[in-house]
Design an enzyme around this catalytic site. Sequence first.
Site: not given
Length: 360
Positions: A44, A338, A335
């Site tokens: 990610s 991340h 978040d």
Amino acid sequence: MAHRYSPLFLCVLERLLLVFLLYFLNAINPTRCEVPAVIVFGDSSVDAGNNNVISTLLKSNFQPYGRDFDGGRPTGRFSNGKIPPDYISQAFGLKPNVPAYLDPNYGIADFVTGVCFASAGTGYDNATSDVLQNVIPLRKELEYYMDYQSKLRAYVGDQRGNKIISEALYLMSLGTNDFLENYYTFPTRRSQFNVKQYQDFLVELSRSFITELYKMGARKISLTGVPPMGCLPLERATNFMDHHACVREYNDVALEFNGKLDAMVGQLNKELEGLKVVFTRDVYGLVLDMITKPSSYGFEVAGMSCCATGTFEMGYLCNRHSITCEDANKYVFWDAFHPSERTNQIVSSHLIPILKSEFK
């Protein structure tokens, strides 16, 4: 009788000759990008939206993700805006955003100068992609890359296709999920390996993957290790016994693992002729510095995330109903897992001079 020319005519002629001279010199030694394409593998941290089209809970193609991206649209990037490959691609004179291979809005014409195969939630260990909601395993990313090679050669021809493949810059960023979402969360790997053995297992998987890329034509690879994963808001939120400080054990594991990756890269560069892998070892220290001294980088908050200004939110838990911070640039993390776009920009600004120096 000699012709007499006006000063204006001579000035124009001089300028025309200069233009033709510069054109001629440029034709002999044209200015071009250091690399013709940026090709991305990983999790990610670099996924540009491949998870949007697979059956997984690990998605970010909804608001408020992407609120600071071009047009304020969510793309599947786990950020409020851009991720490092976007900045790196633009710095090399290529497109400002690297498209995801599975995004139906793009095709091979868009992928000539860059493409992303990364999948949020994946890791070196194929078991990691299984425990994290069936995301794309690293071996499948390689299969997509093989498919891309075939389409690229068919589109631009074998000669140009092979040149792009051999001169492209390959970015690899993954490993955090293997530890936090697999090894420390589920018992299977812990019953097979102690943490040092698991590090060695992952390093060998990394070696094998890079070797496969080499066999397929890759020659310029940037490998990023894991960040200070004990300082992610999610890990700090659950560290009740130590008053929500960074989890030192996880950071120590990250440092040791990065050291092993660095040693492996040195070996591969000696063993495989023509290969150049750069291990971006300084990223760990840079991110840790931003977390421990946020004001030095213009941040105000490092312990919590912008989305819901909380600690557990990521993916579907960070949604349009969440109360987000007004200015994500003040937060190290977007978040619970991340970094914010601003953090990605700082990291990229650190990496770009290194990559440009190494891959001229």
